[in-house]
Design an enzyme around this catalytic site. Structure first.
Site, short mmCIF file in Angstrom:
data_model
loop_
_atom_site.label_atom_id
_atom_site.label_comp_id
_atom_site.label_asym_id
_atom_site.label_seq_id
_atom_site.Cartn_x
_atom_site.Cartn_y
_atom_site.Cartn_z
N ASP A 179 -3.60 -0.38 6.62
CA ASP A 179 -3.37 -1.00 5.31
C ASP A 179 -1.96 -0.60 4.88
O ASP A 179 -1.73 0.54 4.47
CB ASP A 179 -4.44 -0.51 4.33
CG ASP A 179 -4.12 -0.87 2.88
OD1 ASP A 179 -3.07 -1.49 2.62
OD2 ASP A 179 -4.93 -0.51 2.01
N LYS A 205 4.27 -7.04 -3.29
CA LYS A 205 4.71 -5.65 -3.45
C LYS A 205 6.01 -5.41 -2.70
O LYS A 205 6.61 -4.34 -2.79
CB LYS A 205 3.63 -4.70 -2.93
CG LYS A 205 2.34 -4.71 -3.74
CD LYS A 205 1.46 -3.54 -3.35
CE LYS A 205 -0.01 -3.77 -3.55
NZ LYS A 205 -0.49 -3.66 -4.92
N GLN A 218 1.25 -0.35 0.56
CA GLN A 218 2.24 0.49 -0.13
C GLN A 218 3.38 0.91 0.78
O GLN A 218 4.39 1.45 0.30
CB GLN A 218 1.56 1.75 -0.70
CG GLN A 218 0.48 1.47 -1.72
CD GLN A 218 1.01 0.86 -3.01
OE1 GLN A 218 2.16 1.07 -3.38
NE2 GLN A 218 0.18 0.08 -3.69
N CYS A 243 -8.36 1.51 -8.32
CA CYS A 243 -9.23 0.93 -7.27
C CYS A 243 -9.50 1.92 -6.16
O CYS A 243 -9.65 1.55 -5.00
CB CYS A 243 -8.63 -0.36 -6.70
SG CYS A 243 -8.50 -1.67 -7.89
N HIS A 296 -8.18 2.38 -0.63
CA HIS A 296 -8.32 1.44 -1.74
C HIS A 296 -9.64 0.71 -1.56
O HIS A 296 -10.10 0.55 -0.42
CB HIS A 296 -7.14 0.46 -1.64
CG HIS A 296 -6.99 -0.47 -2.81
ND1 HIS A 296 -7.77 -1.60 -2.96
CD2 HIS A 296 -6.12 -0.46 -3.85
CE1 HIS A 296 -7.37 -2.23 -4.06
NE2 HIS A 296 -6.39 -1.56 -4.62
#
Lengths: 142, 411
Positions: free
Chosen positions: B205, B231, B208, B369, B128
């Site tokens: 990261d 999220k 998600q 993104c 991202h």
């Protein structure tokens, strides 16, 4: 026809549509029509980048009137561009600079002109006004 | 923490999320943009409401009752987050504004402290922008090199090439756990082990992954793990940075201000201890506290139940979408989370997104993104449907029908 008259004409046309489907089918049909710009003008200089779709815009001053041509890679965006051109094209720079664009709101397509859509349309309208302003200055000085 | 696992029932779960009952454009909302942000259960909304109606006070400094209650609630959320991630120490949990903020914190503090000219940071082709740009900035500042590990046509990392790119000059590998665009689940545990062999630290990261799988930072042996609570069915504006204690202790603070200091004179300031060293200023108290409500909510279920349900949705959606003529799925990794990106021949993603929205379906369109990733696949954007555990097969049917209808209008 003045910009105001043309806007009212579009608003009358859209009043006939009963639901969103009819409305979007019409916009899509406008978007599917022949390219609104010469392929040669789809160059980096004329591109207005949105996050979602790209728009190309060119403007020329011919006999005191601004002639716009534009295109987009997204059909719905292109359909709305086609309406925008129908309303603004072949008008004097002064009229384009001064006239309010209210028809998009009235025909219920405001969401497409929201900056959050990032489809290049907001920047395109700004750019059209900028071209007109530049031509207006050119005429005054010329 | 002891959790009471209840049998997962999607219809019951949906009742906990008030927004799922609403209509959009006259149709019942079908929310398939969970990769962008997840909806909130009533308990999270109640927690926010309760904070402002009953608990509001500044924390870490008041002697009065309200301040102490708010401080306790905020710090309890931190403790629970430690348990959620199986971190060793509570002070390894830093509250941030979100994933982007966490990455910027590490890029700034770790990068400024550890990077020298000629050093390297390794990222991957599926990152991202949030896990690209902060590294570009610090590399430029320090004269370091940013390297990019490639992916194959299925959207999987080419691991051999990735490992070859880790050198003795690699100071940090920053890698996404689950790709927001492709859904690929990366083998981060293995990558971390390889990076550690070469002496590189690893930032994961987890934006998600945190909503979809159990994250055990100790099992992964991650040096840094970052994600956003919005999220994970929690509030917006709050995120988590996990960092190993000894690494965080060695780093300089990110921002200066209140809460992060021990003593201040005009000559010299001494910094507070972890985690406060990295939490300058009044934090996002309400949302921090509501984080606990989100974790409480999630922990009613087992990850297996959530995973099984989401994999059923992924499989069903993949099968149904593939019946649409001209539709091509972007990202067909063997290990995939419940995210599907696709393109349709002759159909612009924006047009499709606009039309399915009119039919009540919320999907994401565009480059997500991840512009370099789009370039890798030679496309400008995709339509992305991302599922959460509250989504159903019926909603996938609505999506597929909406796509068919939109496609017929557009072609």
């Amino acid at each position: 026809m003045s910009i105001k008259e043309r806007q009212n004409e579009v608003i009358d046309e859209f009043a006939m549509f009963d639901d969103w489907m009819d409305k979007y089918e019409y916009i899509i049909s406008l978007g599917k029509e022949l390219p609104l710009i010469d392929e040669g003008k789809k160059v980096e200089k004329n591109i207005i980048k949105g996050c979602q779709s790209r728009v190309w815009l060119d403007a020329q001053l011919i006999d005191g009137k601004v002639r716009f041509t534009a295109d987009s890679d997204a059909i719905i965006t292109k359909g709305i561009i086609s309406l925008m051109i129908r309303v603004l094209d072949d008008s004097s720079p002064e009229e384009i600079v001064n006239e309010d664009l209210y028809f998009i709101d009235e025909i219920g397509l405001k969401e497409h002109l929201s900056p959050t859509r990032s489809n290049g349309l907001v920047s395109m309208v700004k750019q059209m006004k900028m071209y007109a302003l530049a031509f207006q200055t050119q005429l005054k000085n010329g | 923490m002891q959790t009471i696992t209840q049998k997962f029932n999607v219809e019951e779960v949906r009742k906990d999320f008030p927004i799922l009952q609403r209509e959009v454009n006259g149709k019942r909302l079908v929310y398939l943009d969970n990769g962008a942000t997840a909806q909130k259960p009533q308990s999270v909304i109640d927690s926010l409401n309760n904070y402002y109606t009953q608990e509001n006070a500044n924390i870490h400094r008041g002697v009065h009752t309200l301040s102490q209650e708010a401080t306790s609630a905020y710090e309890e959320a931190r403790v629970q987050m430690r348990e959620f991630l199986n971190a060793q120490h509570t002070e390894e949990i830093i509250f941030t504004k979100g994933t982007t903020d966490g990455i910027n914190l590490v890029a700034s503090s770790f990068g400024r402290f550890n990077l020298k000219e000629g050093d390297e940071i390794l990222i991957t082709a599926m990152e991202h922008h949030s896990n690209i740009v902060p590294w570009q900035m610090i590399c430029e500042e320090k004269g370091a090199k940013l390297k990019v590990a490639p992916i194959n046509d299925q959207g999987e990392l080419i691991l051999d090439e990735l490992y070859d790119l880790i050198t003795e000059r690699t100071k940090l590998v920053a890698i996404v756990h689950i790709s927001n665009t492709l859904g690929t689940v990366n083998p981060v545990k293995e990558i971390i082990a390889k990076a550690h062999e070469k002496g590189a630290k690893v930032l994961v990261d987890g934006a998600q992954s945190a909503p979809h799988m159990q994250v055990d930072v100790r099992d992964l042996d991650a040096d840094f793990y970052v994600f956003s609570m919005h999220k994970v069915f929690g509030p917006t504006g709050v995120g988590i940075l996990y960092g190993k204690k000894e690494i965080l202790e060695s780093l300089p603070p990110y921002q200066g201000g209140g809460d992060m200091i021990k003593t201040v004179t005009f000559e010299k300031t001494t910094y507070n201890e972890l985690p406060h060293k990295f939490e300058a200023g009044t934090p996002n108290i309400a949302d921090g506290i509501a984080t606990k409500a989100a974790l409480d909510y999630l922990q009613q279920f087992s990850w297996d139940e959530i995973h099984n349900h989401e994999m059923e949705l992924l499989e069903y959606a993949t099968k149904r979408l593939k019946t649409i003529e001209g539709l091509r799925i972007i990202g067909e990794a063997k290990e995939k989370a419940s995210v599907i990106s696709f393109v349709i021949d002759g159909v612009h993603a924006y047009d499709l997104g606009v039309l399915v929205d009119k039919m009540g379906v919320a999907v994401r369109t565009g480059h997500h993104c991840t512009q370099p990733l789009m370039e890798r696949f030679g496309i400008l954007g995709t339509v992305r449907a991302s599922f959460a555990f509250y989504n159903t097969k019926e909603e996938i049917d609505v999506l597929v029908n909406a796509i068919e209808r939109a496609k017929n209008m557009l072609i």
